[in-house]
Design a protein around this motif. Structure first.
Motif, PDB file in Angstrom:
ATOM      1  N   MET A   1      16.953  36.271 -10.985  1.00 29.33           N
ATOM      2  CA  MET A   1      16.798  37.402 -11.898  1.00 29.33           C
ATOM      3  C   MET A   1      16.759  36.896 -13.338  1.00 29.33           C
ATOM      4  N   LEU A   2      15.811  37.413 -14.100  1.00 29.17           N
ATOM      5  CA  LEU A   2      15.718  37.066 -15.517  1.00 29.17           C
ATOM      6  C   LEU A   2      16.431  38.131 -16.346  1.00 29.17           C
ATOM      7  N   VAL A   3      17.234  37.686 -17.301  1.00 28.02           N
ATOM      8  CA  VAL A   3      17.969  38.586 -18.186  1.00 28.02           C
ATOM      9  C   VAL A   3      17.827  38.082 -19.604  1.00 28.02           C
ATOM     10  N   CYS A   4      17.667  39.007 -20.534  1.00 31.79           N
ATOM     11  CA  CYS A   4      17.540  38.642 -21.945  1.00 31.79           C
ATOM     12  C   CYS A   4      18.585  39.369 -22.769  1.00 31.79           C
ATOM     13  N   LEU A   5      19.227  38.645 -23.654  1.00 29.07           N
ATOM     14  CA  LEU A   5      20.182  39.193 -24.616  1.00 29.07           C
ATOM     15  C   LEU A   5      19.562  38.983 -25.993  1.00 29.07           C
ATOM     16  N   THR A   6      19.412  40.059 -26.769  1.00 19.93           N
ATOM     17  CA  THR A   6      18.706  39.916 -28.040  1.00 19.93           C
ATOM     18  C   THR A   6      19.368  40.685 -29.167  1.00 19.93           C
ATOM     19  N   ALA A   7      19.413  40.060 -30.318  1.00 22.02           N
ATOM     20  CA  ALA A   7      19.855  40.697 -31.561  1.00 22.02           C
ATOM     21  C   ALA A   7      18.731  40.503 -32.571  1.00 22.02           C
ATOM     22  N   HIS A   8      18.223  41.599 -33.114  1.00 21.61           N
ATOM     23  CA  HIS A   8      17.084  41.471 -34.031  1.00 21.61           C
ATOM     24  C   HIS A   8      17.274  42.355 -35.250  1.00 21.61           C
ATOM     25  N   GLN A   9      16.329  42.216 -36.187  1.00 15.89           N
ATOM     26  CA  GLN A   9      16.506  42.812 -37.503  1.00 15.89           C
ATOM     27  C   GLN A   9      16.553  44.337 -37.484  1.00 15.89           C
ATOM     28  N   ARG A  10      16.019  44.979 -36.428  1.00 20.52           N
ATOM     29  CA  ARG A  10      15.995  46.443 -36.414  1.00 20.52           C
ATOM     30  C   ARG A  10      17.330  47.051 -36.003  1.00 20.52           C
ATOM     31  N   SER A  11      18.093  46.339 -35.196  1.00 21.20           N
ATOM     32  CA  SER A  11      19.307  46.943 -34.644  1.00 21.20           C
ATOM     33  C   SER A  11      20.590  46.194 -34.980  1.00 21.20           C
ATOM     34  N   THR A  12      20.473  45.042 -35.597  1.00 21.18           N
ATOM     35  CA  THR A  12      21.642  44.210 -35.858  1.00 21.18           C
ATOM     36  C   THR A  12      21.854  44.052 -37.362  1.00 21.18           C
ATOM     37  N   PRO A  13      23.057  44.294 -37.857  1.00 17.05           N
ATOM     38  CA  PRO A  13      23.322  44.110 -39.290  1.00 17.05           C
ATOM     39  C   PRO A  13      22.970  42.691 -39.734  1.00 17.05           C
ATOM     40  N   PHE A  14      22.502  42.592 -40.962  1.00 23.00           N
ATOM     41  CA  PHE A  14      22.069  41.297 -41.478  1.00 23.00           C
ATOM     42  C   PHE A  14      23.214  40.284 -41.454  1.00 23.00           C
ATOM     43  N   ASP A  15      24.423  40.714 -41.751  1.00 21.40           N
ATOM     44  CA  ASP A  15      25.560  39.794 -41.748  1.00 21.40           C
ATOM     45  C   ASP A  15      25.784  39.190 -40.365  1.00 21.40           C
ATOM     46  N   SER A  16      25.575  40.000 -39.314  1.00 17.35           N
ATOM     47  CA  SER A  16      25.737  39.490 -37.951  1.00 17.35           C
ATOM     48  C   SER A  16      24.635  38.496 -37.610  1.00 17.35           C
ATOM     49  N   LEU A  17      23.396  38.808 -38.004  1.00 22.89           N
ATOM     50  CA  LEU A  17      22.301  37.861 -37.784  1.00 22.89           C
ATOM     51  C   LEU A  17      22.564  36.550 -38.504  1.00 22.89           C
ATOM     52  N   GLU A  18      23.130  36.662 -39.695  1.00 25.79           N
ATOM     53  CA  GLU A  18      23.431  35.465 -40.478  1.00 25.79           C
ATOM     54  C   GLU A  18      24.453  34.592 -39.752  1.00 25.79           C
ATOM     55  N   ARG A  19      25.443  35.215 -39.158  1.00 23.34           N
ATOM     56  CA  ARG A  19      26.440  34.445 -38.398  1.00 23.34           C
ATOM     57  C   ARG A  19      25.810  33.814 -37.160  1.00 23.34           C
TER      58      ARG A  19
END
Length: 424
Positions: A1-19
């Motif tokens: 089974m293929l599973v993807c976990l994603t955090a992107h600019q539309r749904s994730t705060p910039f500070d979290s993306l930065e971390r």
């Protein structure tokens, strides 16, 4: 089974993306070992997204992917030094063929700030290569990422997205162009000499910038020499940064800011001359307090994202149709692959009967034509049966065909296949 976990600019705060951007290149290896059901992992991290793709075992005893995903998120949260709950609340999940549709959209630039951006296809390809080099890929992940690259190429070659040469850095340059009198007369300082620096340089030259100087925080001169740019040393950096009309930062060095508010204010000696700073780094390359200095106009990734234009609906629609068709083909191919064990069993069973009949033919001294006829008959029969199995599998009925094969074959036929792993 293929599973993807994603955090992107539309749904994730910039500070979290930065971390998340600081997790390191060895994360795929760590994620491959977080749970017994994880067979492989590929990590895709760009300036506006963090994604992890997993191949999860289909073992009935490990039916749910949730324990593996919880373990993966714990490892990611630990690597990014952020609370588990904060990560869990800001990531999206996809499984099954949703994973293919998502990655194909990403690779084609349809999920980017600058829709249709050029760089993302290369980043997808390098993510696979990195995981492959560390032995973290599996056949399903290889197929998934290879099809993603093929799909992005099709989108680029058959829609107008391929004509525009879009990228995040070009979007940033376009945003600041109205604020400059003339790029040809602007003094530009480029901070960084990595892969993204080349894209930044191309975007600057495309709008007519000529006086471009480059600073490498590690002191390397190779990029400057290759591109015939003025190299700015560590000793001259502060003065050059103060004198520049435009500064573009795109360095991966994350320990300190490339531009500190206090030191930059000191270098400008209290001046208020207009200066535009484009911070393309993630984590940030520029101290946010630099924006408070007189005359400074700072654009970071979050600001650029908010000003991203809405692209032509027709062009994007055409690209999405290509992605949808590619995802459906990938799903059909995956379903066909799932009946492979039954195809192997059937082949072995028929081949065993054929070998017995050929032995009888030879003992009786029959002509070569009889042997040829037997081989032809068995080949035609196998082709028809397997073709039918593949057709049913592509339509989502492969399990029924495989069950039928196992029902009609003697138990010893399946046992004889063993673990040879032959593919149809």
């Amino acid at each position: 089974m293929l599973v993807c976990l994603t955090a992107h600019q539309r749904s994730t705060p910039f500070d979290s993306l930065e971390r998340l951007s600081t997790v390191g290149d060895d994360l795929a290896g760590r994620l491959s070992n977080v749970h017994e059901s994880v067979r492989g992992a590929v990590v895709l991290a760009t300036c506006n997204r963090f994604e992890a793709y997993f191949d999860i075992s289909d073992d009935p005893d490990l039916a749910s992917p949730l324990p593996a995903m919880d373990a993966a998120m714990e490892a990611i949260a630990d690597a990014a030094d952020m609370p588990f709950r904060a990560l869990r609340e800001n990531v999206d999940f996809a499984h099954g063929n949703q994973v293919a549709h998502h990655l194909f959209s990403v690779a084609s630039g349809l999920d980017s700030v600058a829709v249709g951006e050029d760089e993302i296809a290369g980043q997808v390809r390098r993510a696979l290569e990195s995981a492959r080099e560390s032995g973290r890929t599996t056949a399903p992940l290889e197929h998934l990422f290879q099809r993603a690259t093929e799909t992005s190429r099709t989108v680029k070659n058959t829609t107008r997205l391929g004509e525009s040469g879009r990228s995040l850095v070009r979007l940033a340059v376009d945003l600041v162009t109205p604020r400059l009198d003339d790029w040809a007369r602007a003094r530009v300082l480029l901070v960084g000499t990595g892969r993204y620096a080349a894209a930044a340089l191309a975007a600057l030259r495309a709008v007519g910038a000529e006086d471009i100087r480059v600073h490498s925080r590690s002191g390397r001169k190779k990029f400057a020499n290759r591109e015939h740019l003025v190299h700015v040393s560590v000793d001259d950096y502060a003065a050059e940064a103060a004198a520049a009309d435009v500064i573009v930062t795109c360095t991966a060095t994350a320990d300190t800011y490339a531009l500190e508010a206090f030191s930059h204010a000191e270098a400008r000696a209290g001046g208020t001359a207009p200066q535009i700073i484009i911070d393309l780094g993630l984590p940030r390359n520029v101290d946010p307090e630099v924006a408070l200095l007189p005359g400074i106009d700072l654009l970071d990734l979050e600001t650029i994202r908010l000003h991203a234009p809405v692209d032509e609906a027709v062009t994007v629609g055409q690209a999405r149709e290509i992605v949808e068709a590619a995802a459906q083909r990938h799903a059909a191919a995956r379903r066909v692959h799932e009946v492979s064990p039954s195809v192997v069993e059937l082949r072995h069973f028929v081949q065993g009967i054929l070998d017995e009949e050929l032995a009888r033919v030879r003992r009786r001294g029959d002509s070569a034509q009889v042997e040829s006829a037997l081989r032809h008959f068995s080949g035609v029969m196998m082709h028809q049966l397997i073709a039918r199995g593949h057709t049913l599998a592509s339509q989502g009925h492969g399990t029924a065909w495989a069950d039928a094969v196992r029902t009609i074959l003697p138990a010893q036929a399946a046992d004889a296949v063993g673990d040879e792993g032959e593919r149809p």
